[in-house]
Design a protein around this motif. Structure first.
Motif, PDB file in Angstrom:
ATOM      1  N   ALA A 136       0.854  -1.192   0.000  1.00  0.00           N
ATOM      2  CA  ALA A 136       0.000   0.000   0.000  1.00  0.00           C
ATOM      3  C   ALA A 136       0.884   1.233   0.000  1.00  0.00           C
ATOM      4  N   ILE A 137       0.657   2.116  -0.964  1.00  0.00           N
ATOM      5  CA  ILE A 137       1.438   3.357  -1.020  1.00  0.00           C
ATOM      6  C   ILE A 137       0.474   4.545  -0.984  1.00  0.00           C
ATOM      7  N   ASP A 138       0.495   5.268   0.124  1.00  0.00           N
ATOM      8  CA  ASP A 138      -0.406   6.402   0.294  1.00  0.00           C
ATOM      9  C   ASP A 138       0.368   7.698   0.421  1.00  0.00           C
ATOM     10  N   GLY A 139      -0.366   8.799   0.332  1.00  0.00           N
ATOM     11  CA  GLY A 139       0.245  10.109   0.517  1.00  0.00           C
ATOM     12  C   GLY A 139      -0.502  11.161  -0.278  1.00  0.00           C
ATOM     13  N   PRO A 140      -0.201  12.440  -0.019  1.00  0.00           N
ATOM     14  CA  PRO A 140      -0.855  13.515  -0.760  1.00  0.00           C
ATOM     15  C   PRO A 140      -0.367  13.581  -2.207  1.00  0.00           C
ATOM     16  N   SER A 141      -0.963  14.486  -2.988  1.00  0.00           N
ATOM     17  CA  SER A 141      -0.602  14.572  -4.401  1.00  0.00           C
ATOM     18  C   SER A 141       0.766  15.229  -4.595  1.00  0.00           C
ATOM     19  N   GLY A 142       1.448  14.785  -5.634  1.00  0.00           N
ATOM     20  CA  GLY A 142       2.735  15.379  -5.970  1.00  0.00           C
ATOM     21  C   GLY A 142       3.912  14.832  -5.193  1.00  0.00           C
ATOM     22  N   THR A 143       3.718  13.723  -4.508  1.00  0.00           N
ATOM     23  CA  THR A 143       4.820  13.132  -3.740  1.00  0.00           C
ATOM     24  C   THR A 143       5.559  12.067  -4.549  1.00  0.00           C
TER      25      THR A 143
END
Ligand code: C5P
Length: 223
Positions: free
Chosen positions: A7-14
């Motif tokens: 699972a790879i999560d995070g905000p946009s542009g990372t």
């Protein structure tokens, strides 16, 4: 080897998408872009005259479009009711509306179910990227990564992607990005959040290649 679920999560542009695709390709895993699914359902709502300021109208329509995600990391596809929407889901119109649509619980329930069935069908394992994969969609993932980066680094990357398509200035890109992340982080149903057991990687000062290597190493440690 056993099917590994990442699972790879995070905000946009990372760098989530670029990293996830490259890691999946390198390790022979499937790949799922969950943002593309939320964009696809948003595109369908806009095209079918659904009032996206009305959560009730969005909820009522949530089950209507057929959404098919291709999971080959070298050629990911997204098809809505038979139409390839890979291009149209990246417009600023869809980008500016996706947070409102993806905040509706009926939309999330439907897309989450789709994501779980795709992950379960991936025999060689899968890299799933999004906002709530580690917290909600696949809480038992073998590895959870949470990518972060400074707002400046994220805006610069996003602008680089947009170049040539829709001219955007850096300040406007940064403002739009911060607004979307704030909306995604503050919604009631499975907001953008780091899972307690996720490994956080700040990509601000890393090259894409360095981030890819970092995630590949983390996966190999788990296998
Ligand atoms: O990753 P991407 O920028 O394409 O995501 C588009 C939007 O889809 C996000 O801003 C968010 O509103 C929604 N999304 C979500 N949950 C996910 C992935 C994306 O709500 N797992």
């Amino acid at each position: 080897a056993q099917a590994v679920i990442v699972a790879i999560d995070g905000p946009s542009g990372t760098g989530k998408s670029s990293t996830s695709k490259a890691v999946a390709a390198q390790l022979g895993l499937s790949y799922l872009d969950t943002g593309a699914q939320y964009r696809a359902i948003t595109w369908w709502m806009v095209n079918n005259g659904i009032d996206i300021t009305d959560p009730g109208a969005i909820a009522a329509a949530a089950g209507k479009p057929e959404i098919i995600s291709g999971t080959d990391p070298s050629a990911p596809t997204i098809i809505v009711d038979g139409t390839d929407v890979a291009g149209p889901i990246r417009t600023q119109e869809v980008t500016s509306k996706v947070s409102a649509v993806s905040a509706v619980p009926e939309v999330r329930a439907r897309i989450t179910e789709l994501q779980r069935s795709i992950a379960a069908a991936a025999e060689n394992g899968i890299v799933v990227e999004g906002r709530d994969i580690g917290t909600t969609v696949l809480p038992d993932a073998d590895l959870k990564v949470f990518l972060t980066a400074s707002p400046e680094a994220r805006a610069a990357r996003r602008n680089g992607e947009l170049k040539g398509k829709e001219a955007a200035d850096l300040a406007a890109t940064k403002a739009a990005l911060i607004k979307r992340d704030a909306a995604d982080s503050s919604r009631k149903t499975s907001p953008l959040a780091k899972a307690d057991d996720a490994i956080e990687v700040d990509t601000s000062d890393l090259t894409l290649q360095q981030v890819i290597e970092c995630v590949v190493t983390l996966i190999e440690e788990k296998r």
